[in-house]
Motif scaffolding. Structure first.
Motif, PDB file in Angstrom:
ATOM      1  N   THR A  36       5.364  -2.330   2.303  1.00 20.39           N
ATOM      2  CA  THR A  36       4.719  -2.104   3.597  1.00 20.39           C
ATOM      3  C   THR A  36       3.419  -2.889   3.652  1.00 20.39           C
ATOM      4  N   PRO A  40      -2.775  -2.429   9.584  1.00 21.40           N
ATOM      5  CA  PRO A  40      -2.152  -2.979  10.791  1.00 21.40           C
ATOM      6  C   PRO A  40      -3.066  -3.898  11.584  1.00 21.40           C
ATOM      7  N   ARG A  57      -8.777   5.560  11.359  1.00 17.67           N
ATOM      8  CA  ARG A  57      -7.422   6.119  11.402  1.00 17.67           C
ATOM      9  C   ARG A  57      -6.383   5.012  11.567  1.00 17.67           C
ATOM     10  N   ARG A  58      -6.675   4.074  12.440  1.00 21.50           N
ATOM     11  CA  ARG A  58      -5.727   2.969  12.663  1.00 21.50           C
ATOM     12  C   ARG A  58      -5.589   2.110  11.407  1.00 21.50           C
ATOM     13  N   GLN A  61      -3.226   3.733   8.818  1.00 17.95           N
ATOM     14  CA  GLN A  61      -1.919   4.244   9.215  1.00 17.95           C
ATOM     15  C   GLN A  61      -0.798   3.847   8.267  1.00 17.95           C
ATOM     16  N   PHE A  62      -0.961   2.766   7.495  1.00 23.18           N
ATOM     17  CA  PHE A  62       0.071   2.375   6.533  1.00 23.18           C
ATOM     18  C   PHE A  62      -0.222   2.883   5.123  1.00 23.18           C
ATOM     19  N   THR A  63      -1.454   3.310   4.867  1.00 17.70           N
ATOM     20  CA  THR A  63      -1.788   3.827   3.537  1.00 17.70           C
ATOM     21  C   THR A  63      -1.757   5.351   3.489  1.00 17.70           C
ATOM     22  N   TYR A  64      -2.146   6.014   4.574  1.00 11.97           N
ATOM     23  CA  TYR A  64      -2.179   7.479   4.578  1.00 11.97           C
ATOM     24  C   TYR A  64      -0.843   8.126   4.199  1.00 11.97           C
ATOM     25  N   PRO A  65       0.288   7.655   4.726  1.00 12.57           N
ATOM     26  CA  PRO A  65       1.551   8.331   4.383  1.00 12.57           C
ATOM     27  C   PRO A  65       1.821   8.366   2.876  1.00 12.57           C
TER      28      PRO A  65
END
Length: 126
Positions: A36, A40, A57-58, A61-65
């Motif tokens: 991933t 972003p 937050r934006r 969005q690819f690291t938080y999950p």
């Protein structure tokens, strides 16, 4: 921000986390690694812009999950963002207890690329 989270919100979040982990278990039953992007968007200006919380937050969005996943994630440099010259990264994520395989893949990537040794083009401007 955490002070506004209710016990009901927390309970729902734990259920969602467990659903995410189940989905990842299904994914990792057919693949060894998930690739991933790390972010972003390009790196924000030094002053952070107008809405630092929304931008944060934006950006995550690819690291938080992957913070919800119980396996390892490895970030790697993959280039530079054209307008800013700031580094761009990608993430490799594996199933629990596959740290060795993930590290080996990261080492192989670095053996065939030079991004980990490349200096950003605008370092004098930082």
């Amino acid at each position: 921000m955490g002070l506004s989270i209710s016990e009901a919100d927390r309970a729902r979040a734990l259920i969602d986390r467990d659903r995410f982990r189940e989905a990842m278990a299904t994914t990792f039953s057919t693949v060894d690694v998930v690739l991933t992007p790390a972010m972003p968007v390009d790196v924000p200006p030094r002053d952070g812009g107008d809405d630092v919380v929304a931008l944060s937050r934006r950006m995550g969005q690819f690291t938080y999950p992957w913070s919800l996943h119980d396996g390892p994630t490895l970030a790697l440099p993959v280039g530079f963002h054209p307008p800013s010259g700031m580094p761009v990264g990608a993430q490799l994520t594996a199933v629990l207890r596959r740290e060795g395989a993930l590290s080996a893949l990261g080492e192989h990537y670095q053996s065939v690329t030079a991004w980990h040794r490349t200096v950003p083009p605008h370092t004098s401007d930082l």
